[in-house]
Motif scaffolding. Structure first.
Motif, PDB file in Angstrom:
ATOM      1  N   VAL A  20      -4.384  -5.774  -6.710  1.00 23.35           N
ATOM      2  CA  VAL A  20      -3.699  -5.148  -5.353  1.00 23.35           C
ATOM      3  C   VAL A  20      -4.464  -3.917  -5.108  1.00 23.35           C
ATOM      4  O   VAL A  20      -4.916  -3.134  -5.988  1.00 23.35           O
ATOM      5  CB  VAL A  20      -2.226  -4.804  -5.669  1.00 23.35           C
ATOM      6  N   LYS A  21      -4.863  -3.722  -3.821  1.00 25.15           N
ATOM      7  CA  LYS A  21      -5.439  -2.558  -3.281  1.00 25.15           C
ATOM      8  C   LYS A  21      -4.532  -1.370  -3.454  1.00 25.15           C
ATOM      9  O   LYS A  21      -3.398  -1.397  -3.487  1.00 25.15           O
ATOM     10  CB  LYS A  21      -5.690  -2.692  -1.795  1.00 25.15           C
ATOM     11  N   GLU A  22      -5.251  -0.231  -3.897  1.00 30.72           N
ATOM     12  CA  GLU A  22      -4.447   0.999  -3.950  1.00 30.72           C
ATOM     13  C   GLU A  22      -3.663   1.289  -2.604  1.00 30.72           C
ATOM     14  O   GLU A  22      -2.746   1.944  -2.741  1.00 30.72           O
ATOM     15  CB  GLU A  22      -5.393   2.240  -4.273  1.00 30.72           C
ATOM     16  N   ASN A  23      -4.312   1.071  -1.306  1.00 23.32           N
ATOM     17  CA  ASN A  23      -3.829   1.455  -0.285  1.00 23.32           C
ATOM     18  C   ASN A  23      -3.217   0.358   0.516  1.00 23.32           C
ATOM     19  O   ASN A  23      -3.430   0.097   1.699  1.00 23.32           O
ATOM     20  CB  ASN A  23      -4.527   2.130   0.491  1.00 23.32           C
ATOM     21  N   ALA A  24      -2.670  -0.554  -0.099  1.00 18.84           N
ATOM     22  CA  ALA A  24      -2.109  -1.919   0.466  1.00 18.84           C
ATOM     23  C   ALA A  24      -1.070  -1.694   1.548  1.00 18.84           C
ATOM     24  O   ALA A  24      -0.075  -0.633   1.359  1.00 18.84           O
ATOM     25  CB  ALA A  24      -1.718  -2.858  -0.566  1.00 18.84           C
ATOM     26  N   PRO A  25      -1.075  -2.323   2.525  1.00 24.15           N
ATOM     27  CA  PRO A  25      -0.061  -2.105   3.704  1.00 24.15           C
ATOM     28  C   PRO A  25       1.227  -2.513   3.218  1.00 24.15           C
ATOM     29  O   PRO A  25       1.339  -3.281   2.507  1.00 24.15           O
ATOM     30  CB  PRO A  25      -0.583  -2.785   4.754  1.00 24.15           C
ATOM     31  N   GLY A  26       2.328  -1.631   3.785  1.00 27.44           N
ATOM     32  CA  GLY A  26       3.619  -2.165   3.447  1.00 27.44           C
ATOM     33  C   GLY A  26       4.156  -1.289   2.000  1.00 27.44           C
ATOM     34  O   GLY A  26       5.223  -1.771   1.727  1.00 27.44           O
ATOM     35  N   ARG A  27       3.241  -0.701   1.314  1.00 31.81           N
ATOM     36  CA  ARG A  27       3.565  -0.146   0.227  1.00 31.81           C
ATOM     37  C   ARG A  27       3.911   1.512   0.318  1.00 31.81           C
ATOM     38  O   ARG A  27       3.515   2.014   1.040  1.00 31.81           O
ATOM     39  CB  ARG A  27       2.409   0.030  -0.642  1.00 31.81           C
TER      40      ARG A  27
END
Length: 76
Positions: A69-76
């Motif tokens: 999971v990306k550190e700056n994932a959208p919707g987080r």
């Protein structure tokens, strides 16, 4: 609403799990084999799921290490 392909359904489920925090930023997602077993699908379907999550900007692949999971994932 038109019917969805199985990989679309699974990608939506995985995206919801990421956004809910079940898979927090930096966490490793299940391997292709684990995803295939969990959802009872082929490796082709699992690959499409991970491609869709990557296209949504939620994950990144590290060759030989897995999908995270990306550190700056959208919707987080």
């Amino acid at each position: 609403m038109p019917p969805q392909y199985r990989y679309q359904q699974i990608a939506e489920d995985m995206a919801n799990r990421i956004k809910s925090g079940e898979f927090p930023p930096g966490s490793r997602l299940p391997s292709r084999a684990e995803l295939c077993e969990q959802y009872e699908v082929s490796s082709f379907v699992a690959d499409r799921v991970y491609l869709m999550l990557k296209m949504q900007g939620l994950t990144e692949s590290l060759p030989g290490a897995g999908v995270y999971v990306k550190e700056n994932a959208p919707g987080r």
